[in-house]
Design a protein around this motif. Structure first.
Motif, short mmCIF file in Angstrom:
data_model
loop_
_atom_site.label_atom_id
_atom_site.label_comp_id
_atom_site.label_asym_id
_atom_site.label_seq_id
_atom_site.Cartn_x
_atom_site.Cartn_y
_atom_site.Cartn_z
N ALA A 161 5.66 -14.62 -11.83
CA ALA A 161 5.35 -15.38 -10.61
C ALA A 161 6.47 -16.37 -10.29
N ALA A 162 7.01 -17.02 -11.32
CA ALA A 162 8.07 -18.01 -11.09
C ALA A 162 9.33 -17.32 -10.55
N ASP A 163 9.63 -16.14 -11.10
CA ASP A 163 10.82 -15.42 -10.62
C ASP A 163 10.60 -14.86 -9.21
N LYS A 164 9.37 -14.48 -8.90
CA LYS A 164 9.08 -14.03 -7.53
C LYS A 164 9.38 -15.15 -6.54
N THR A 165 8.99 -16.36 -6.92
CA THR A 165 9.28 -17.52 -6.07
C THR A 165 10.79 -17.66 -5.89
N ALA A 166 11.53 -17.45 -6.98
CA ALA A 166 13.00 -17.52 -6.91
C ALA A 166 13.53 -16.47 -5.94
N PHE A 167 12.96 -15.27 -5.97
CA PHE A 167 13.39 -14.20 -5.05
C PHE A 167 13.09 -14.59 -3.60
N ALA A 184 0.83 -1.22 0.00
CA ALA A 184 0.00 0.00 0.00
C ALA A 184 0.86 1.26 0.00
N LYS A 185 2.14 1.11 0.35
CA LYS A 185 3.04 2.28 0.41
C LYS A 185 4.06 2.28 -0.73
N GLY A 186 3.80 1.50 -1.76
CA GLY A 186 4.70 1.50 -2.92
C GLY A 186 5.97 0.70 -2.70
N LEU A 187 5.95 -0.15 -1.67
CA LEU A 187 7.13 -0.95 -1.34
C LEU A 187 6.70 -2.41 -1.16
N VAL A 188 7.63 -3.33 -1.43
CA VAL A 188 7.36 -4.74 -1.11
C VAL A 188 8.49 -5.22 -0.22
N LEU A 226 14.49 -6.65 3.84
CA LEU A 226 14.89 -6.58 2.44
C LEU A 226 13.67 -6.05 1.67
N ILE A 227 13.81 -4.85 1.10
CA ILE A 227 12.66 -4.16 0.51
C ILE A 227 12.94 -3.79 -0.95
N ILE A 228 11.93 -3.97 -1.78
CA ILE A 228 12.07 -3.70 -3.22
C ILE A 228 10.96 -2.73 -3.67
N ASN A 229 11.22 -1.98 -4.71
CA ASN A 229 10.20 -1.07 -5.28
C ASN A 229 9.01 -1.88 -5.79
N LYS A 230 7.81 -1.43 -5.50
CA LYS A 230 6.62 -2.22 -5.84
C LYS A 230 6.37 -2.31 -7.35
N GLY A 231 6.57 -1.20 -8.06
CA GLY A 231 6.34 -1.21 -9.52
C GLY A 231 7.23 -2.24 -10.20
N LEU A 232 8.45 -2.30 -9.73
CA LEU A 232 9.41 -3.26 -10.27
C LEU A 232 8.98 -4.69 -9.93
N TRP A 233 8.59 -4.90 -8.68
CA TRP A 233 8.15 -6.22 -8.21
C TRP A 233 6.97 -6.72 -9.04
N ASP A 234 6.05 -5.82 -9.36
CA ASP A 234 4.85 -6.20 -10.12
C ASP A 234 5.20 -6.69 -11.52
N LYS A 235 6.37 -6.29 -12.03
CA LYS A 235 6.75 -6.71 -13.39
C LYS A 235 7.48 -8.06 -13.39
#
Ligand code: EAX
Length: 325
Positions: A251-257, A135-139, A239-248
């Motif tokens: 799903a498989a790579d998110k699991t890897a992260f 909700a704050k633009g961060l993941v 460990l925090i990442i930009n949300k816009g970037l995360w959304d791109k």
């Protein structure tokens, strides 16, 4: 016949080189943090970087900016929120200014020991806090660890809360910590980590408080006479990442992260344990005095700050954390 086999081979080679070209298309992610490359943060983030690269066949690569090269933790968090920096590993120090729900884990004497803190953060309470970030633009990909914080200063060994009276202590830009140091009678002076060494060296502040891994990584013991093992608060990291970037990210790579972060967290916590086990000897060898304290005295002395904490974060929520066994 021969020619057509050659053609098949050619097509196969061409196909292979196209797919290996695709495999080489690489997204470079900029990650910043305040401690050195060989610190508990550096160990955590390089483990994460290696695992991400391995698990995404090199499609994601981390570019490292240690030791505050991209600024202080608050500045870097702002940059991650804006997307001008991709990732950060940070203490929760300034995080409450972005996601207020994290403040509850910054309360002094909330966690009994490492096992307690790790269990809470790895469990439903920790996961619930992580869920507030998008909700704050961060993941917040994962919790990491900074360690139990201790007071260092240039005036006297801190054995009882009275010893802290009127000392100018650098704190993080964190209102929970500042309230605690006010309750202890000292003069909390918020400052970003990049300025702390010089502030101690020049006497702008008398002392500061940080976990052993940070005291070691930044050689703070070389500009302080006393390290007092107050263990007054557990300091989580994230460990925090930009949300816009995360959304791109697929799903498989998110699991890897996520998998990479799990391994990184183990490496980061191990380094905290190792620094705690070996660090006191390093500090004493430099001629800095290390003293143990009766932490219950300090716990009683911050009780007045708990009146505010109960009001701000909910007595029941605080109790829920304390009750995790
Ligand atoms: O995140 O600012 C601080 O005191 C932090 O503990 C340190 O930079 C590690």
């Amino acid at each position: 016949m021969k020619l057509s086999r050659l053609a098949v081979q050619l097509i196969a080679v061409l196909g292979l080189s196209i797919s290996s070209f695709a495999a080489q298309a690489q997204t470079v992610l900029k990650v910043g943090w305040t401690n050195t490359m060989d610190s508990h943060y550096g160990v955590g983030i390089t483990t994460f970087g290696d695992e991400v690269a391995k698990r995404t066949n090199g499609r994601y690569k981390l570019q490292y900016f240690p030791a505050g090269a991209l600024g202080g933790e608050r500045e870097m968090l702002e940059a991650v929120q804006l997307g001008t920096q991709d990732l950060i590993i940070t203490s929760t120090g300034p995080v409450g200014n972005f996601v207020a729900e994290t403040r509850i884990v910054d309360i002094p004497f909330l966690f009994r020991d490492y096992a307690h803190a790790r269990k809470v953060l790895d469990g439903p309470i920790g996961k619930d806090i992580l869920s507030k970030f998008p909700a704050k633009g961060l993941v917040a990909i994962s919790w990491m660890e900074n360690g139990f914080r201790h007071v260092t200063n240039s005036k006297r060994a801190i054995k009882t809360p009275d010893d802290l009276k009127a000392l100018k202590i650098r704190t993080m830009e964190n209102k929970v910590h500042m309230e605690a140091f006010k309750a202890l009678g000292s003069l909390p002076t918020p400052m970003n980590m990049n300025e702390v060494f010089t502030a101690l060296q020049t006497g702008t502040v008398d002392g500061q408080e940080n976990p052993i891994p940070v005291i070691l990584a930044n050689k703070l013991y070389t500009v302080q006479k006393y390290v007092s093992l107050t263990s007054h608060v557990y300091s989580p990291a994230m460990l925090i990442i930009n949300k816009g970037l995360w959304d791109k990210i697929s799903a498989a790579d998110k699991t890897a992260f996520y998998e990479a972060a799990k391994i990184a967290l183990v490496a980061n916590r191990k380094k905290v344990n190792d620094d705690e086990a070996n660090g006191i000897a390093v500090i004493e060898k430099a001629g800095t005095l290390v003293n143990k304290v009766d932490t219950t005295l300090f716990q009683k002395a911050v009780a007045s700050a708990y009146v505010q904490y109960n009001k701000d974060y909910g007595e029941a929520n605080i109790k829920k954390i304390i009750d995790v066994k």
